[in-house]
Design a protein around this motif. Sequence first.
Motif, PDB file in Angstrom:
ATOM      1  N   UNK A 155      -5.748   0.592  15.922  1.00 19.52           N
ATOM      2  CA  UNK A 155      -6.274   1.066  14.635  1.00 19.52           C
ATOM      3  C   UNK A 155      -5.379   0.622  13.478  1.00 19.52           C
ATOM      4  N   UNK A 156      -4.082   0.541  13.704  1.00 16.87           N
ATOM      5  CA  UNK A 156      -3.171   0.053  12.672  1.00 16.87           C
ATOM      6  C   UNK A 156      -3.438  -1.432  12.415  1.00 16.87           C
ATOM      7  N   UNK A 157      -3.693  -2.185  13.464  1.00 12.66           N
ATOM      8  CA  UNK A 157      -4.055  -3.597  13.300  1.00 12.66           C
ATOM      9  C   UNK A 157      -5.333  -3.746  12.473  1.00 12.66           C
ATOM     10  N   UNK A 158      -6.318  -2.882  12.735  1.00 14.33           N
ATOM     11  CA  UNK A 158      -7.555  -2.922  11.952  1.00 14.33           C
ATOM     12  C   UNK A 158      -7.277  -2.598  10.485  1.00 14.33           C
ATOM     13  N   UNK A 159      -6.422  -1.632  10.252  1.00 16.14           N
ATOM     14  CA  UNK A 159      -6.046  -1.274   8.884  1.00 16.14           C
ATOM     15  C   UNK A 159      -5.416  -2.468   8.166  1.00 16.14           C
ATOM     16  N   UNK A 160      -4.485  -3.129   8.837  1.00 21.06           N
ATOM     17  CA  UNK A 160      -3.795  -4.273   8.231  1.00 21.06           C
ATOM     18  C   UNK A 160      -4.732  -5.439   7.932  1.00 21.06           C
ATOM     19  N   UNK A 161      -5.836  -5.542   8.683  1.00 25.98           N
ATOM     20  CA  UNK A 161      -6.799  -6.630   8.488  1.00 25.98           C
ATOM     21  C   UNK A 161      -7.945  -6.248   7.549  1.00 25.98           C
ATOM     22  N   UNK A 162      -7.984  -5.003   7.122  1.00 28.30           N
ATOM     23  CA  UNK A 162      -9.074  -4.532   6.282  1.00 28.30           C
ATOM     24  C   UNK A 162      -9.052  -5.268   4.937  1.00 28.30           C
ATOM     25  N   UNK A 163     -10.173  -5.838   4.517  1.00 25.11           N
ATOM     26  CA  UNK A 163     -10.204  -6.601   3.264  1.00 25.11           C
ATOM     27  C   UNK A 163      -9.799  -5.768   2.033  1.00 25.11           C
ATOM     28  N   UNK A 191      -1.073   7.496  13.163  1.00 19.07           N
ATOM     29  CA  UNK A 191      -1.191   8.290  11.934  1.00 19.07           C
ATOM     30  C   UNK A 191       0.046   8.101  11.077  1.00 19.07           C
ATOM     31  N   UNK A 192       1.219   8.151  11.681  1.00 20.70           N
ATOM     32  CA  UNK A 192       2.480   7.964  10.957  1.00 20.70           C
ATOM     33  C   UNK A 192       2.514   6.579  10.319  1.00 20.70           C
ATOM     34  N   UNK A 193       2.188   5.561  11.099  1.00 18.11           N
ATOM     35  CA  UNK A 193       2.204   4.197  10.569  1.00 18.11           C
ATOM     36  C   UNK A 193       1.153   4.009   9.472  1.00 18.11           C
ATOM     37  N   UNK A 194      -0.023   4.566   9.646  1.00 20.04           N
ATOM     38  CA  UNK A 194      -1.065   4.432   8.627  1.00 20.04           C
ATOM     39  C   UNK A 194      -0.606   5.074   7.315  1.00 20.04           C
ATOM     40  N   UNK A 195       0.039   6.227   7.391  1.00 22.78           N
ATOM     41  CA  UNK A 195       0.542   6.884   6.176  1.00 22.78           C
ATOM     42  C   UNK A 195       1.574   5.993   5.479  1.00 22.78           C
ATOM     43  N   UNK A 196       2.477   5.418   6.243  1.00 24.54           N
ATOM     44  CA  UNK A 196       3.481   4.529   5.657  1.00 24.54           C
ATOM     45  C   UNK A 196       2.872   3.273   5.061  1.00 24.54           C
ATOM     46  N   UNK A 197       1.897   2.718   5.741  1.00 18.33           N
ATOM     47  CA  UNK A 197       1.272   1.478   5.274  1.00 18.33           C
ATOM     48  C   UNK A 197       0.388   1.679   4.044  1.00 18.33           C
TER      49      UNK A 197
END
Length: 174
Positions: A3-11, A72-78
């Motif tokens: 899910x973090x990978x998907x977040x990082x690739x989100x346009x 969740x932790x990584x998504x908050x930081x990103x």
Amino acid sequence: MKRVELLLKDPLYMEHIEKNVNLEEDEKYCKHDLRHMIDVARITYILILEHHDLEYFIQEAKLSGKLAAKEVIYAAGLLHDIAKWKQYQTAQDHASIGAEIAHEILPRAFFNDNEVEVIARAIYEHRNISRDMSFLGERLYRADNLSRICFLCEDRHRCLKYQNKEIGHDMLAY
């Protein structure tokens, strides 16, 4: 951490990061680019692990397990400074706008409603320490401060964050 990978690739995520980078092109320090976001994500996770708080966080946030907690932790930081560019343009608080953006982006990366709320609240809270902060909001605040070595910065005399003592020598001891 799919899910973090998907977040990082989100346009939309990439668009916001690019706007931060473009508006800070001439800045020498304290950029709000992907590197800063990753630093804050990692430091937040380390703080939680070092204090043996992962299980507590899983229970407190009602998460499904260790992988969900890490994501969740990584998504908050990103996402914590995703709207910094907007603050430069409008003087609106980037934390509140960032929380709104998180509500838009995170479901596309398959974060559930509870996880989105935990992340968005932490993003909203990451600017100012208070008694009523969520567990993740407080850790994100500390990680954001620890990600910068401000007392070594030659521009600290012009920096409001440094002058307001949101960052200080004591943060290195945390």
